[in-house]
Each structure stands twice: as C-alpha cells, then as structure tokens.
Design a protein around this motif. Sequence first.
Motif, mmCIF file in Angstrom:
data_model
loop_
_atom_site.group_PDB
_atom_site.id
_atom_site.type_symbol
_atom_site.label_atom_id
_atom_site.label_comp_id
_atom_site.label_asym_id
_atom_site.label_seq_id
_atom_site.Cartn_x
_atom_site.Cartn_y
_atom_site.Cartn_z
ATOM 1 N N ASN A 175 0.794 -1.227 0.000
ATOM 2 C CA ASN A 175 0.000 0.000 0.000
ATOM 3 C C ASN A 175 0.827 1.279 0.000
ATOM 4 N N PHE A 176 0.184 2.331 -0.506
ATOM 5 C CA PHE A 176 0.749 3.678 -0.534
ATOM 6 C C PHE A 176 -0.176 4.535 0.320
ATOM 7 N N THR A 177 0.398 5.322 1.212
ATOM 8 C CA THR A 177 -0.433 6.190 2.046
ATOM 9 C C THR A 177 0.187 7.583 2.096
ATOM 10 N N ALA A 178 -0.630 8.560 2.447
ATOM 11 C CA ALA A 178 -0.106 9.918 2.658
ATOM 12 C C ALA A 178 -1.044 10.660 3.591
ATOM 13 N N ALA A 179 -0.466 11.496 4.425
ATOM 14 C CA ALA A 179 -1.257 12.403 5.260
ATOM 15 C C ALA A 179 -0.743 13.806 4.970
ATOM 16 N N LYS A 180 -1.655 14.761 4.884
ATOM 17 C CA LYS A 180 -1.273 16.126 4.499
ATOM 18 C C LYS A 180 -0.160 16.670 5.408
ATOM 19 N N ASN A 181 0.881 17.180 4.793
ATOM 20 C CA ASN A 181 2.062 17.737 5.473
ATOM 21 C C ASN A 181 2.862 16.711 6.287
ATOM 22 N N LYS A 182 2.596 15.448 6.066
ATOM 23 C CA LYS A 182 3.327 14.437 6.847
ATOM 24 C C LYS A 182 4.055 13.423 5.973
ATOM 25 N N GLY A 183 4.050 13.635 4.655
ATOM 26 C CA GLY A 183 4.805 12.754 3.768
ATOM 27 C C GLY A 183 3.976 11.613 3.195
ATOM 28 N N ALA A 184 4.619 10.864 2.311
ATOM 29 C CA ALA A 184 3.971 9.728 1.645
ATOM 30 C C ALA A 184 4.789 8.477 1.926
ATOM 31 N N ASN B 89 4.218 0.915 2.090
ATOM 32 C CA ASN B 89 4.315 -0.053 3.193
ATOM 33 C C ASN B 89 4.985 0.568 4.419
ATOM 34 N N ASN B 90 4.536 1.787 4.770
ATOM 35 C CA ASN B 90 5.031 2.531 5.952
ATOM 36 C C ASN B 90 6.454 3.073 5.819
ATOM 37 N N LYS B 91 7.074 2.911 4.644
ATOM 38 C CA LYS B 91 8.414 3.475 4.454
ATOM 39 C C LYS B 91 8.309 4.720 3.595
ATOM 40 N N LYS B 92 8.942 5.794 4.023
ATOM 41 C CA LYS B 92 8.834 7.072 3.323
ATOM 42 C C LYS B 92 9.267 6.965 1.854
ATOM 43 N N ILE B 93 8.522 7.594 0.974
ATOM 44 C CA ILE B 93 8.869 7.564 -0.452
ATOM 45 C C ILE B 93 9.075 8.972 -0.990
ATOM 46 N N HIS B 94 9.764 9.028 -2.116
ATOM 47 C CA HIS B 94 10.031 10.314 -2.774
ATOM 48 C C HIS B 94 9.948 10.098 -4.282
ATOM 49 N N VAL B 95 9.531 11.147 -4.986
ATOM 50 C CA VAL B 95 9.486 11.068 -6.452
ATOM 51 C C VAL B 95 10.897 10.888 -7.010
ATOM 52 N N SER B 96 10.970 10.544 -8.305
ATOM 53 C CA SER B 96 12.271 10.289 -8.941
ATOM 54 C C SER B 96 13.077 11.588 -9.098
ATOM 55 N N HIS B 97 14.332 11.429 -9.489
ATOM 56 C CA HIS B 97 15.184 12.602 -9.698
ATOM 57 C C HIS B 97 15.485 12.822 -11.184
ATOM 58 N N ALA B 98 14.810 12.103 -12.052
ATOM 59 C CA ALA B 98 15.065 12.270 -13.496
ATOM 60 C C ALA B 98 14.867 13.738 -13.885
ATOM 61 N N ALA B 99 15.847 14.286 -14.607
ATOM 62 C CA ALA B 99 15.815 15.725 -14.868
ATOM 63 C C ALA B 99 15.788 16.082 -16.358
ATOM 64 N N GLU B 100 15.792 15.068 -17.206
ATOM 65 C CA GLU B 100 15.720 15.316 -18.652
ATOM 66 C C GLU B 100 14.502 14.585 -19.191
ATOM 67 N N ILE C 98 -0.890 11.636 -2.539
ATOM 68 C CA ILE C 98 0.301 10.789 -2.394
ATOM 69 C C ILE C 98 1.467 11.362 -3.216
ATOM 70 N N VAL C 99 1.185 11.803 -4.444
ATOM 71 C CA VAL C 99 2.253 12.408 -5.268
ATOM 72 C C VAL C 99 2.775 13.693 -4.612
ATOM 73 N N LYS C 100 1.838 14.554 -4.171
ATOM 74 C CA LYS C 100 2.277 15.839 -3.600
ATOM 75 C C LYS C 100 3.112 15.621 -2.343
ATOM 76 N N GLU C 101 2.679 14.695 -1.504
ATOM 77 C CA GLU C 101 3.402 14.448 -0.253
ATOM 78 C C GLU C 101 4.751 13.772 -0.494
ATOM 79 N N ALA C 102 4.916 13.191 -1.682
ATOM 80 C CA ALA C 102 6.206 12.571 -2.021
ATOM 81 C C ALA C 102 7.121 13.579 -2.718
ATOM 82 N N GLY C 103 6.687 14.848 -2.797
ATOM 83 C CA GLY C 103 7.536 15.892 -3.379
ATOM 84 C C GLY C 103 7.256 16.186 -4.842
#
Length: 264
Positions: free
Chosen positions: A128-137, A140-151, A218-223
Amino acid sequence: MDEVATLCNDVSLAVADSIKDLVGTQKGSEVVGMGADGTPSKFIDIAAEDAALEILASSGIDMKIVTEEKGHLTFGDAPEFTVVLDPLDGTYNATRDVPFYSVSIAIGDVNLTDIRYAEVYNLANGTNFTAAKNKGAFYNNKKIHVSHAAELDEFTVASYGYKDKSDVFKRLGRHVRRLRSFGSAALELSFVASGRLDAFVDLRSRLRIMDVAAGILIVKEAGGIVTDGHGQAPSGELNVTNRVDIVASNGMLHPVLEKTADVV
Ligand code: IPD
Ligand code: CA
C-alpha cells in the motif's frame, strides 16, 4: 488521523478479501447495472463496494461517502469527513487477471483540494501507498520520494489517450524515453510518488474524482507536482460525476511536460 488510517486500511483488506475469488472470472465481469458515475457496474465492482461500505458503516463514525457505484451516501447526522472511494480502480485488469488494480480511498471535506489522508492499496500484491497532508507519503510505511530524473528524454511516463484524444501518445512519444498505460490511475499516480514512474498524463477529461483523489495527495506528499494540464491545481467538488485532467510528475520539468502533452 490514526483512526482514519486504520479505517482506510480495514476497507482495503475487506475489498481484497471480497474480490479474491472473482478476479479473472466470468462471474466477476458480468455487468449487473449502471453505476452512479454513469459507467456500467460489474459484479466484481459491486462486491468490492459492498465490502468497503460494510466496514465504513460498522465503524459507527458519521461520514459522507462519494463512491463509484452507489454515488453519494451519508452515515449519521454530523459527518466528520467525506470518504472519496474507488473500491476497485482498474476493473478491466481485475476481470482479466492482469495484476494491476487497486483500492483508492481519500479523506477530505468538500473539494479535491482539501484531501487530508489517502491510501492506495495494490490489490494484486497486497502492498500500500499512504499519505497524510504535510506528513509525507509512504510505501508499506516506508517514506517515499518522487524520482530525480531531470531530462525529458529520460522520463518514463504513464499516459492515456482515446479516439480524438490519442494524439498525446505522439506528442509525448517524440520526447520521452518510455510510454506506459497500466490501467489503474490511482496506482500509476502512486508509482509517480515512489519514483517508479517519472510522470502520469491523462488529458482525456474522463478521470473521475474517485480515480485520483488519493493519488494526488500521495504524489504531492512525495515531493511531486500535480496540475490539471494548464498549471492549475486539480479542483472540483467531491462529486461522483465530475471529470478531471491530470498531469503529475516529479516536478523537475513540469511546465515543459504540460506543454509537450497539450495540443496547444
Ligand atoms: C479506470 C482506471 C484507469 C483510467 C480509467 C478509469 P476503473 O478506473 O483509473 O486508469 O484510465 O479512466 O476508468 O473504471 O477501472 O475503476
Ligand atoms: Ca472503479
């Protein structure tokens, strides 16, 4: 918030149990009526929704619900929040046993912009993927972040096109590395959040609030960044018939991606 998180996860587990013997079956794919969202309801959609509603009702919490098949429901006299529910996002995949379908649950008030908790549960593998406003995404309870692809030419993008809206594949295809269409927008948005995809683009004006309410948070909370394809935050009343356009990305090239995907 813990109470809401537990409630959402209980809903997901109940849906998983209710559909497990229907996935890939003829019975599951029988059309049994018309959903409140104006699309046909299959047996598996109803089984999933009934299981979800049973959990929500038995919680005893007063709430409003916006759900794909039954539409708008209210439990109790003093609703504390609105549950935006897609009991089965990716119905086609589930009926054909293509392992990519999910439960999407979001907790908000009146508008797509005020969602404060979200869960997308991958029914094909029990993650599962979860997010709470201003508390991250979290995955499976492990913090996630969007990719760093820049091109843009490194980007893997999940996208949808249909009939007169299918040019998007051509426009994106000229510039990005890979295009995909997995079949559950809720899960694809969660994949953007966890960096498995770099972006998601659906400009068909066919997505419903229920498909995207959880995934957007979920996307916004992951950055990441989510817009309507024209630089604005997706908005709209938590309503069963509303349709939205979505561009979600890791944020690195968001305006460029919007411009590349759009007809104008
Ligand atoms: C579908 C999925 C899919 C999207 C469709 C939706 P459903 O949901 O979200 O990704 O492209 O527009 O209808 O109908 O299987 O719940
Ligand atoms: Ca659905």
